[in-house]
Design a protein around this motif. Structure first.
Motif, PDB file in Angstrom:
ATOM      1  N   PRO A 175       0.847  -1.206   0.000  1.00 17.87           N
ATOM      2  CA  PRO A 175       0.000   0.000   0.000  1.00 17.87           C
ATOM      3  C   PRO A 175       0.877   1.249   0.000  1.00 17.87           C
ATOM      4  CG  PRO A 175      -0.034  -1.059   2.146  1.00 17.87           C
ATOM      5  CD  PRO A 175       0.741  -1.966   1.222  1.00 17.87           C
ATOM      6  N   PRO A 176       0.396   2.313  -0.616  1.00 21.02           N
ATOM      7  CA  PRO A 176       1.186   3.548  -0.663  1.00 21.02           C
ATOM      8  C   PRO A 176       1.358   4.152   0.724  1.00 21.02           C
ATOM      9  CG  PRO A 176      -1.018   3.951  -1.500  1.00 21.02           C
ATOM     10  CD  PRO A 176      -0.901   2.465  -1.256  1.00 21.02           C
ATOM     11  N   GLN A 177       2.465   4.854   0.897  1.00 24.65           N
ATOM     12  CA  GLN A 177       2.705   5.552   2.155  1.00 24.65           C
ATOM     13  C   GLN A 177       1.680   6.673   2.285  1.00 24.65           C
ATOM     14  OE1 GLN A 177       5.028   4.918   4.463  1.00 24.65           O
ATOM     15  NE2 GLN A 177       5.964   3.213   3.370  1.00 24.65           N
ATOM     16  N   SER A 178       1.156   6.855   3.470  1.00 26.03           N
ATOM     17  CA  SER A 178       0.191   7.940   3.655  1.00 26.03           C
ATOM     18  C   SER A 178       0.934   9.276   3.684  1.00 26.03           C
ATOM     19  CB  SER A 178      -0.601   7.749   4.952  1.00 26.03           C
ATOM     20  OG  SER A 178       0.275   7.770   6.049  1.00 26.03           O
ATOM     21  N   LEU A 179       0.319  10.277   3.099  1.00 27.64           N
ATOM     22  CA  LEU A 179       0.910  11.608   3.063  1.00 27.64           C
ATOM     23  C   LEU A 179       0.750  12.277   4.421  1.00 27.64           C
ATOM     24  CD1 LEU A 179      -0.417  12.796  -0.396  1.00 27.64           C
ATOM     25  CD2 LEU A 179       1.845  11.886   0.151  1.00 27.64           C
ATOM     26  N   ALA A 180       1.692  13.127   4.744  1.00 28.68           N
ATOM     27  CA  ALA A 180       1.630  13.843   6.014  1.00 28.68           C
ATOM     28  C   ALA A 180       0.409  14.760   6.035  1.00 28.68           C
ATOM     29  CB  ALA A 180       2.901  14.652   6.216  1.00 28.68           C
ATOM     30  N   GLU A 181      -0.228  14.820   7.175  1.00 23.60           N
ATOM     31  CA  GLU A 181      -1.442  15.624   7.323  1.00 23.60           C
ATOM     32  C   GLU A 181      -1.085  17.081   7.591  1.00 23.60           C
ATOM     33  OE1 GLU A 181      -5.151  15.990  10.436  1.00 23.60           O
ATOM     34  OE2 GLU A 181      -4.102  14.099  10.264  1.00 23.60           O
ATOM     35  N   CYS A 237       2.957  20.554   7.922  1.00 20.89           N
ATOM     36  CA  CYS A 237       2.442  19.228   8.262  1.00 20.89           C
ATOM     37  C   CYS A 237       2.928  18.789   9.635  1.00 20.89           C
ATOM     38  CB  CYS A 237       2.891  18.227   7.203  1.00 20.89           C
ATOM     39  SG  CYS A 237       2.235  18.599   5.568  1.00 20.89           S
TER      40      CYS A 237
END
Length: 72
Positions: free
Chosen positions: A14-20, A33
């Motif tokens: 799964p792709p790495q989640s982007l910083a919020e 972020c």
């Protein structure tokens, strides 16, 4: 593990989640972020990149709202 299997396994991860984004820089409007450094001056959020690029004069005039006046 052969080369093709390694590529296939990496593709299936799964792709790495982007910083919020937590804040937005008042000068450049870029996202600040979670984990990013910033400074808050009188309620203004300024990212570390903008802070590093400001001169003392720009900081005084644009951020702190001070005025430069001539003596005399």
């Amino acid at each position: 593990m052969d080369h093709f299997t390694a590529i296939e396994n990496a593709w299936l991860e799964p792709p790495q989640s982007l910083a919020e984004a937590v804040y937005s820089c008042e000068l450049c409007n870029e996202a600040v972020c979670a984990g990013d450094f910033y400074i808050e001056l009188d309620g203004l959020i300024i990212c570390i990149d903008c802070l590093d690029s400001l001169t003392a004069r720009e900081l005084a005039v644009e951020v702190l709202n001070n005025k430069i006046t001539a003596a005399g």
